[in-house]
Design an enzyme around this catalytic site. Structure first.
Site, PDB file in Angstrom:
ATOM      1  N   SER A 239      -4.620  -7.836   9.752  1.00 27.68           N
ATOM      2  CA  SER A 239      -4.690  -8.489   8.451  1.00 27.68           C
ATOM      3  C   SER A 239      -5.117  -9.947   8.619  1.00 27.68           C
ATOM      4  O   SER A 239      -6.206 -10.219   9.108  1.00 27.68           O
ATOM      5  CB  SER A 239      -3.342  -8.360   7.732  1.00 27.68           C
ATOM      6  OG  SER A 239      -3.443  -8.733   6.382  1.00 27.68           O
ATOM      7  N   ASP A 361      -6.329   0.743   1.370  1.00 25.39           N
ATOM      8  CA  ASP A 361      -6.117  -0.691   1.584  1.00 25.39           C
ATOM      9  C   ASP A 361      -7.066  -1.495   0.723  1.00 25.39           C
ATOM     10  O   ASP A 361      -8.280  -1.245   0.705  1.00 25.39           O
ATOM     11  CB  ASP A 361      -6.332  -1.023   3.063  1.00 25.39           C
ATOM     12  CG  ASP A 361      -6.057  -2.479   3.402  1.00 25.39           C
ATOM     13  OD1 ASP A 361      -5.568  -3.224   2.531  1.00 25.39           O
ATOM     14  OD2 ASP A 361      -6.328  -2.869   4.553  1.00 25.39           O
ATOM     15  N   HIS A 391      -2.478  -0.423   4.120  1.00 26.43           N
ATOM     16  CA  HIS A 391      -2.498  -1.714   4.799  1.00 26.43           C
ATOM     17  C   HIS A 391      -1.189  -1.890   5.573  1.00 26.43           C
ATOM     18  O   HIS A 391      -0.123  -1.476   5.134  1.00 26.43           O
ATOM     19  CB  HIS A 391      -2.639  -2.832   3.760  1.00 26.43           C
ATOM     20  CG  HIS A 391      -2.795  -4.186   4.351  1.00 26.43           C
ATOM     21  ND1 HIS A 391      -4.020  -4.679   4.742  1.00 26.43           N
ATOM     22  CD2 HIS A 391      -1.889  -5.165   4.623  1.00 26.43           C
ATOM     23  CE1 HIS A 391      -3.866  -5.896   5.234  1.00 26.43           C
ATOM     24  NE2 HIS A 391      -2.576  -6.213   5.174  1.00 26.43           N
TER      25      HIS A 391
END
Length: 433
Positions: A239, A361, A391
């Site tokens: 991320s 995601d 995610h």
């Protein structure tokens, strides 16, 4: 073991969620309550899981065909635990996220440090070290090494992974991603160094990047003490950490002048400290490869995945907006600046990349767009989409068997890429072009 009636299971789940949400389980993370609860649910028959999902108003198989009932239940429980996000609530969220993330992890990855003599095949030891951040203050890095079964001198030419945790540049730490780093070390034999960089809103962009660059310089200097070669450093992060990995790769190869400027609207840094940081980045070996996991890559464009997966999953529209605002609004830099957005940096000489995205995601499409951009620039790039995954799936690797298998596969594939690079290049000196 007999299966409890569905109403009893609902009551048990409700009680567990309430206990964790209210903080009544003071040491829940130490006992890995979430890990045992969520992993145990996989023992239930699929029809029972679906009945619980209906009661919890979880997403359906029609909505997410490739996400099984167990994963959809995990997502539903996560939504029950979730609190509305705002910038002024980030310090409290940081603490809660840290507790919950550790509670999700397998107890074994925390116990093996006490048995690091090599008596088990995948025994891993780790040590926290204090190094200098970009402004000369203290920063912690956690160094993982696979334990050896004998006293032979360790090799000093292995690869080493420098890892940057995710969390929107605002939450997360070396504990929240301990399980993944531990697993990479056990599975590959590489040393892994996880970086506890400074975060927003207290430290907006580009502080995190500068700290990560300072960690890269430290690892390049000290890699041999970890059994690794400075020319064999690989980068990874998930991320926000995936974004930082890509930014570090860009800046090590070709740093830009804005790195030396004070962009944080804070008192001017001491010139000596600034010069020390600048000098530490001179003539660094370029990274061998990078593994960004569901990375943040673009702060300006909107992609179809923003609409498809922007609500009801582990990262939603509001989360992304709060994190982005906390990270960039006081940076003094536009969101398109190459110290913030990897899509706007110089990617022409970037290292080979293995880019992983999650199907469910909000960031999926910008990760794929980044991969496409690298291909156009002539960079060696592979992509992999984890179907049916949300995610942040690496934080679920030990509670959901499918996500655990996918994480293992990704680590293996990246290790193969690294080995192929070393074989094809013959480990030639890998200095900045």
């Amino acid at each position: 073991m007999p299966i409890l009636p569905v109403p009893a299971l609902n009551a048990l789940l409700t009680k567990t969620i309430k206990t964790i949400k209210t903080g009544a389980a003071k040491n829940a993370h130490q006992h890995h309550v979430l890990h045992h609860t969520l992993k145990g649910l996989d023992n239930l028959p699929a029809p029972v899981l679906e009945r619980i999902n209906r009661r919890l108003k979880a997403s359906t198989a029609e909505q997410y065909p490739l996400a099984d009932a167990h994963l959809r239940l995990i997502l539903a429980i996560s939504n029950k635990l979730k609190r509305p996000l705002a910038i002024d609530k980030l310090p409290k969220l940081r603490q809660k996220f840290g507790t919950d993330a550790v509670s999700l992890q397998a107890p074994s990855v925390w116990q093996q440090n006490a048995d690091a003599s090599g008596s088990t095949e995948n025994a891993v030891s780790w040590q926290d070290k204090t190094i200098a951040n970009a402004d000369g203050g203290d920063m912690t890095v956690r160094c993982y090494q696979k334990s050896t079964q004998n006293s032979e001198r360790k090799s000093t030419d292995e690869a080493a992974m420098l890892f940057f945790h995710g969390g929107g540049f605002c939450i997360g730490d070396i504990d929240t991603h301990h399980e993944f780093c531990h697993t990479v070390c056990a599975q590959t034999g590489w040393a892994v160094v996880s970086v506890d960089y400074r975060m927003a809103p207290e430290y907006p962009a580009p502080t995190a990047l500068k700290d990560c660059l300072a960690a890269y310089a430290w690892l390049a200097e000290h890699s041999q003490s970890l059994g690794a070669s400075p020319s064999r450093i690989v980068l990874s992060g998930d991320s926000a950490g995936g974004c930082l990995a890509a930014l570090v790769a860009q800046q090590v190869i070709k740093p830009i002048d804005a790195l030396w400027q004070d962009n944080n609207q804070a008192p001017a840094a001491d010139k000596k400290v600034n010069d020390t940081f600048k000098n530490s980045l001179a003539d660094l070996p370029r990274p061998l490869a990078q593994l960004p996991l569901y990375p943040v890559t673009d702060y300006e464009a909107e992609y179809p995945s923003w609409e498809l997966y922007g609500e009801g999953l582990l990262l939603d529209h509001n989360d992304a907006e709060v994190f982005n605002s906390a990270y960039t609004q006081h940076s003094g830099l536009p969101q398109s600046h190459p110290l913030i957005s990897v899509m706007h940096g110089d990617n022409t000489q970037l290292c080979p990349s293995y880019i992983v995205v999650a199907e469910l995601d909000i960031l999926r499409d910008e990760g794929l767009a980044y991969a496409e951009l690298l291909q156009k620039e002539g960079v060696q790039v592979q992509t992999y989409t984890v179907l049916g995954a949300p995610h942040g799936f690496i934080n679920l690797m030990s509670v959901h068997q499918g996500l655990g298998n996918q994480t293992t596969y990704i680590i293996n594939e990246f290790a193969c890429l690294v080995q192929n690079l070393l074989t094809s290049e013959g480990d030639k000196p890998n200095l900045r072009a």
